[in-house]
Scaffold this motif. Sequence first.
Motif, PDB file in Angstrom:
ATOM      1  N   MET A 158       0.964  -1.262   0.011  1.00 25.01           N
ATOM      2  CA  MET A 158      -0.091   0.109   0.026  1.00 25.01           C
ATOM      3  C   MET A 158       0.771   1.210   0.007  1.00 25.01           C
ATOM      4  O   MET A 158       0.379   2.233  -0.360  1.00 25.01           O
ATOM      5  N   PHE A 199       1.503   2.139  -3.530  1.00 16.79           N
ATOM      6  CA  PHE A 199       0.275   2.588  -4.368  1.00 16.79           C
ATOM      7  C   PHE A 199       0.101   3.984  -3.855  1.00 16.79           C
ATOM      8  O   PHE A 199      -0.423   4.528  -4.865  1.00 16.79           O
ATOM      9  N   VAL A 212      -0.489   7.181  -6.343  1.00 15.68           N
ATOM     10  CA  VAL A 212      -1.457   8.161  -6.603  1.00 15.68           C
ATOM     11  C   VAL A 212      -1.173   9.695  -5.995  1.00 15.68           C
ATOM     12  O   VAL A 212      -1.489  10.379  -6.685  1.00 15.68           O
ATOM     13  N   THR A 245      -4.200   3.775 -11.541  1.00 15.99           N
ATOM     14  CA  THR A 245      -4.601   3.469 -10.416  1.00 15.99           C
ATOM     15  C   THR A 245      -5.096   1.916 -10.420  1.00 15.99           C
ATOM     16  O   THR A 245      -4.657   1.162  -9.249  1.00 15.99           O
ATOM     17  N   ILE A 246      -5.610   1.554 -11.611  1.00 16.80           N
ATOM     18  CA  ILE A 246      -6.243   0.280 -11.533  1.00 16.80           C
ATOM     19  C   ILE A 246      -4.955  -0.844 -12.086  1.00 16.80           C
ATOM     20  O   ILE A 246      -4.848  -1.789 -10.950  1.00 16.80           O
ATOM     21  N   SER A 263      -1.684  -0.047 -10.861  1.00 12.97           N
ATOM     22  CA  SER A 263      -1.014  -0.222  -9.525  1.00 12.97           C
ATOM     23  C   SER A 263      -1.782  -0.964  -8.431  1.00 12.97           C
ATOM     24  O   SER A 263      -1.097  -1.828  -7.590  1.00 12.97           O
ATOM     25  N   ALA A 264      -3.097  -1.033  -8.577  1.00 17.05           N
ATOM     26  CA  ALA A 264      -3.745  -1.681  -7.663  1.00 17.05           C
ATOM     27  C   ALA A 264      -3.577  -3.168  -7.615  1.00 17.05           C
ATOM     28  O   ALA A 264      -3.312  -4.145  -6.778  1.00 17.05           O
ATOM     29  N   VAL A 265      -3.445  -3.755  -8.985  1.00 13.43           N
ATOM     30  CA  VAL A 265      -3.284  -5.218  -9.162  1.00 13.43           C
ATOM     31  C   VAL A 265      -1.724  -5.662  -9.153  1.00 13.43           C
ATOM     32  O   VAL A 265      -1.424  -6.663  -8.238  1.00 13.43           O
TER      33      VAL A 265
END
Length: 331
Positions: free
Chosen positions: A1, A4, A8, A324-325, A327-329
């Motif tokens: 996190m 991430f 952001v 963002t998508i 990076s989340a994965v």
Amino acid sequence: MGQFAIMVGQLVGFFIMLMVGYGCVRLRFYGQTALDGMCSLLLNVLIPLLVFSNAMAGADRAQVEANWGAMLLTAVMYALLIFVFRLVAWALRLKGSRSHVFQAALIFGNAGFIGIPIIMALWPHEGAIYVALMSIVDQTLLWTYGVWLCEPVPEPGTVASPDAAGRPTLGLRVRNLLGRFVNPAFIGVMLALVLIMLGVRIPSIVLTPLRTIGGMATPMSLIYLGGLFALTKWWGVLKRYELYVGLVAKMIAFPLGLYALLTAAAGALPELPITHDMIMMITLVAGLPTMTTIAMFTARRNNMPDYAVGFVLVSTLFSLLSLTIVSAVVF
């Protein structure tokens, strides 16, 4: 996190810079003449210094030899991007300059202005060497193949006469090919590579101000882009069906597919000189929005500049969601 959150934070900062450029033009602090000057400064001074100074500060010969996997991954990424988006352009039945500019917009991501700050923020220690090695491949292709894609494609019926007087000579074709390599950014990349391999180190008293000047490229490019957003009739690209297919394919599907492919390859072939950090780095680079320089190249040749600017603007805004998508994965 933690990574991430850093990602952001970088994206929010980029959005603010875009809005500053947009607001300055809307408030008439400056106009097209100033933007043309920014474009020239970016292409001829700031981008070359950014690439050269980051390479010289981030790599020596031993590091190049130990981390050449980053160059390998960059080359693999571009080979796949070129293949995939030539295929996509053919499948969408795009022709001529429209096909070429479409490919350029989706092959070349904004590694210089957006990718470098993100990589340096996510990997403070290894980021410099990753940037240096990635830039060698990235800038070489951008300023050769990318320049070629942004040149006007003659329409059917307007090509030169096939007689000897109208056909370019072999010497002229060779000279035009070599001319694509004679530009400040490519020269900066090659000079840095030669100095690194020879073991030449630039004193910090000289390199530090060069890095400071090169560091201006990211904010200025985004301010420039925000100004183009205010002045260019970019919204025509919103009617182009290939925009939506291309952005989803390039900025979400391709990086996630590349991440899965490289992760599987690294697991099956542990002797490959790549690490998981390298794979995450190249995944983010693969999903970056269209390189601002593509709009500059097309504007310089008056080759569908509104189309290119539209891709740059829309992809940059879309990257706030797509990165963002991704990076989340990945994280």
